[in-house]
Design a protein around this motif. Structure first.
Motif, PDB file in Angstrom:
ATOM      1  N   ALA A 399       0.838  -1.207   0.000  1.00 32.68           N
ATOM      2  CA  ALA A 399       0.000   0.000   0.000  1.00 32.68           C
ATOM      3  C   ALA A 399       0.871   1.255   0.000  1.00 32.68           C
ATOM      4  N   ALA A 400       1.971   1.234   0.785  1.00 34.01           N
ATOM      5  CA  ALA A 400       2.879   2.382   0.834  1.00 34.01           C
ATOM      6  C   ALA A 400       3.523   2.596  -0.534  1.00 34.01           C
ATOM      7  N   PHE A 401       3.871   1.500  -1.178  1.00 37.34           N
ATOM      8  CA  PHE A 401       4.496   1.603  -2.497  1.00 37.34           C
ATOM      9  C   PHE A 401       3.504   2.221  -3.494  1.00 37.34           C
ATOM     10  N   GLU A 402       2.251   1.779  -3.417  1.00 39.27           N
ATOM     11  CA  GLU A 402       1.228   2.292  -4.330  1.00 39.27           C
ATOM     12  C   GLU A 402       1.026   3.799  -4.119  1.00 39.27           C
ATOM     13  N   LYS A 403       1.052   4.214  -2.861  1.00 39.98           N
ATOM     14  CA  LYS A 403       0.913   5.656  -2.576  1.00 39.98           C
ATOM     15  C   LYS A 403       2.076   6.441  -3.168  1.00 39.98           C
ATOM     16  N   TYR A 602       5.992   2.125   8.073  1.00 40.89           N
ATOM     17  CA  TYR A 602       6.231   2.265   9.514  1.00 40.89           C
ATOM     18  C   TYR A 602       5.512   3.498  10.056  1.00 40.89           C
ATOM     19  N   ARG A 603       5.698   4.619   9.356  1.00 42.88           N
ATOM     20  CA  ARG A 603       5.052   5.861   9.822  1.00 42.88           C
ATOM     21  C   ARG A 603       3.535   5.716   9.795  1.00 42.88           C
ATOM     22  N   ALA A 604       3.018   5.063   8.746  1.00 44.61           N
ATOM     23  CA  ALA A 604       1.563   4.872   8.650  1.00 44.61           C
ATOM     24  C   ALA A 604       1.059   4.012   9.811  1.00 44.61           C
ATOM     25  N   SER A 605       1.891   3.070  10.244  1.00 43.34           N
ATOM     26  CA  SER A 605       1.477   2.173  11.337  1.00 43.34           C
ATOM     27  C   SER A 605       1.360   2.934  12.663  1.00 43.34           C
ATOM     28  N   LEU A 606       1.980   4.135  12.726  1.00 47.94           N
ATOM     29  CA  LEU A 606       1.923   4.929  13.964  1.00 47.94           C
ATOM     30  C   LEU A 606       0.679   5.807  14.016  1.00 47.94           C
ATOM     31  N   GLY A 607      -0.054   5.836  12.911  1.00 45.10           N
ATOM     32  CA  GLY A 607      -1.297   6.614  12.869  1.00 45.10           C
ATOM     33  C   GLY A 607      -1.081   8.111  13.097  1.00 45.10           C
TER      34      GLY A 607
END
Ligand code: ZN
Length: 688
Positions: A399-403, A602-607
């Motif tokens: 998902a991060a790669f797609e973004k 990683y950053r996305a996982s921190l919300g």
């Protein structure tokens, strides 16, 4: 497939090599921070030498075990995996397994390999049938037929990278780049004992020394086998290999799929590569029914075929005698094993000491019966909970790669659409294959180490040849589950993450998110991004070789690649030797893109919050230190030089410096202009 004598030049896999190891404790890790603070050198500034900052204390104290040419995080893990596998192999023989069952095959294979006294007693006996065949070669037809009989489907340019072999030619069975739903035979150059043509052709004192040692090695092997006139024969064999090297394509050209996709008809072999009796060759190679071949290095195939015709048959027989014995030396008596190690281990790789027999036995069993052993390993060491946890990280990083693709300002919407189509059908294999390989019909005897290895290699090759013309299986695995490594299969648009890779220090359920994303996360990102690197850019979502880029986008992508190649060209492991930015480009792009995607995930996982500061390190600091610690590595000089010359991967300490291309690293460690690793924002490469 990883087997001893092979020269490994891996490209799309994650690590340069993952052979066997010796005893050494894993580094202490505080699970509070998940990073090895004791292994760091905090007197070094991160911006001056990030590898030393993260690994300096480890680097000073760690010693390369005597039976290895290098040492580091992956080797320490692989060491543990080997011990676990040895216990599984020994367990397979307990309780009298049913004859012909996989447990029986594993137990008998290992038993035969470990029976040193039995091997010693047989002496030269196992060599005799094939040496008699070589002796009976009398004309071009029988010579060509012998060459055909030695052809094995053991090469693989794009996946589990093996670029060459010591047999005259090498076969790679893979999806046809033009018709990716069908397997095709790719014919490749071969015939050299040394790792690459440069070892024969480069005019330097170092390479001349290797050649002298090689000549002596040939002489010793022939003498051990009771062959007369070994000395003049050794000279002629070296001269012949030098001629073959003279027609070989370079490792750069061989690694470039755009240069390799040349389709030849059966008739083209005769007209474009005259010299060999191709009918006799193909018949013996079990390829006489093939109407089309992919000539991977057309000029080298023609050149080698011409060399066959231009060289006296008597010289070829000397060459073939040496090659047959040398290739099989590890299955012969101790004198042959020692001589082989003396040259290929000590001289070519700088390793002082031969591995213990059990470690070689594990490696040989893995090579012969890889998935049978892998099945046992996965059942015991890769529980469903680990599989689910890694699966979730794969989803987040994809998902991060797609973004990142969506956010690229320079990329045309049409190119973005193609990239996303590729990402949508990426087939991610975690732990082990859905369908296990069959070993039915393979004959393994508890008292025939030599024959077992020959039959297993032949069976693996035959299974690949049997696929020719058949529909492509996208669920195919090229790595064993018990291998510490990971791979992208660009034509299949698939990834393999073996069970053994997903163990500490790469993945640990107890470690903080920062650490797991920097470790296994960066590896996942690395493999995903191979589908979009300089080679992945050549194949579309169906595996067809097709340029799916607009001209402007591809020019931008290529310029980013050039900038990254320059960055790596500037690294000098030795005053007289720089890294080859072009040779390692594909891997370096994957490192940059993979780390960036893992960081985003990683950053996305921190919300939206900052990660917890632990032990004085911020979340971002833990992330980057952990990444650099996964690349802790040291190598003997000969091995380091060999890797720089022939391997598609930069040596691990330089891979740790990937961080220079991420803005977040500068912020995390306050890296300033004037520091050795500082890159101005415009110089930081952002390929994806
Ligand atoms: Zn890679």
């Amino acid at each position: 497939m990883v087997i001893f004598w092979r020269r490994l030049m891996k490209r799309h896999i994650l690590f340069a090599s993952a052979l066997l190891l010796s005893a050494c404790a894993a580094p202490p890790v505080t699970y509070e921070t998940g990073i090895d603070t004791a292994g760091m050198d905090m007197t070094v500034k991160p911006g001056d030498d990030f590898f030393a900052y993260a690994n300096g204390a480890w680097d000073k104290s760690a010693e390369i075990p005597a039976d290895r040419s290098s040492w580091g995080g992956n080797a320490i893990l692989a060491e543990q995996v080997d011990k676990d596998v040895a216990a599984l192999i020994e367990g397979a023989g307990k309780g009298s397994p049913k004859p012909g069952s996989e447990a029986a095959l594993i137990a008998d294979f290992y038993k035969a390999y470990m029976d040193e006294a039995g091997i010693e007693a047989k002496g030269l006996e196992p060599l005799k049938p094939v040496l008699a065949t070589i002796d009976a070669i009398k004309d071009k037809k029988s010579l060509s037929s012998y060459f055909g009989s030695t052809l094995r489907a053991e090469c693989d340019v794009m996946n589990n990278t093996q670029l060459t072999t010591d047999s005259l030619f090498c076969l790679w069975v893979a999806a046809d780049f033009d018709k990716p739903d069908t397997y095709a035979p790719f014919l490749m150059q071969g015939g050299l004992s040394l790792p690459d043509r440069d070892y024969y052709l480069v005019d330097s004192g170092r390479m001349a020394g290797v050649r002298d040692a090689f000549k002596l090695h040939i002489e010793k092997v022939l003498t051990l086998a009771g062959v007369a006139d070994a000395k003049p024969k050794a000279q002629r064999i070296l001269d012949l290999e030098t001629k073959i090297a003279g027609v070989h394509a370079s490792v750069d050209d061989t690694s470039d799929p755009a240069k390799g996709n040349t389709h030849w008809s059966r008739a083209d072999l005769d007209t474009r590569a005259p010299g060999i009796d191709w009918a006799a060759f193909l018949d013996a190679a079990k390829l006489s029914g093939q109407s089309t071949f992919v000539a991977w290095q057309p000029a080298a195939i023609a050149g080698e075929s011409a060399t066959v015709a231009a060289t006296p048959i008597a010289t070829w027989k000397e060459y073939l005698t040496f090659h047959y014995i040398d290739r099989n030396a590890n299955q012969l008596s101790r004198a042959f094993v020692d001589e082989r190690f003396d040259f290929y281990g000590k001289t070519l790789s700088g390793t002082p000491q031969l591995q213990e027999r059990w470690k070689r036995g594990v490696a040989a069993t893995n090579a012969a019966l890889g998935e049978a052993v892998g099945h046992l390993y996965a059942d015991k060491y890769f529980p469903p909970a680990s599989k689910a946890a890694v699966q979730e990280m794969v989803t987040n990083i994809t998902a991060a790669f797609e973004k990142r693709v969506d956010a690229l300002g320079w990329m045309d919407p049409a190119t973005k659409k193609e990239a996303k189509a590729k990402l949508a059908v990426l087939k991610v294999g975690i732990g082990y294959p859905d369908k296990w390989k069959s070993y039915e019909g393979l004959e393994i005897a508890p008292d025939d180490a030599f024959g077992n290895i020959e039959r297993a290699a032949m069976s693996i090759s035959d299974q690949k040849i049997a696929r020719l013309g058949q529909p492509v299986d996208r669920g195919e695995w090229v790595m064993n589950p018990q291998l510490v490594n990971a791979v992208n299969l660009p034509i299949l648009n698939a990834l393999n993450f073996p069970a053994a890779e997903m163990q500490p220090p790469h993945f640990d359920a107890r470690a903080p998110a920062a650490v797991n994303y920097a470790a296994i996360g960066a590896i996942i990102g690395h493999e995903i991004s191979h589908s979009f690197d300089n080679n992945g850019a050549l194949f579309d979502s169906t595996g067809r070789m097709r340029n799916w880029w607009t001209t402007e986008d591809f020019a931008h992508f290529t310029a980013s690649g050039d900038a990254l190649a320059k960055q790596y060209d500037a690294y000098k492991p030795f005053p007289d030797l720089s890294l080859n930015g072009k040779l390692t480009l594909s891997e370096n792009i994957a490192d940059v893109a993979g780390l960036a995607a893992a960081y985003d995930a990683y950053r996305a996982s921190l919300g939206g919050k900052e990660g917890p500061t632990v032990g004085g390190f911020t979340g971002d600091q833990q992330f980057f230190i952990s990444f650099a610690q996964t690349w802790r590595y040291k190598a003997r000089e000969a091995a380091m030089r060999r890797q720089v010359l022939t391997n598609g991967h930069a040596p691990a300490p330089y891979r740790a410096l990937t961080v220079r291309n991420l803005d977040a690293w500068y912020a995390a460690f306050d890296v300033k202009p004037g520091q050795a690793l500082y890159l101005a924002p415009a110089e930081r490469v952002k390929v994806w």
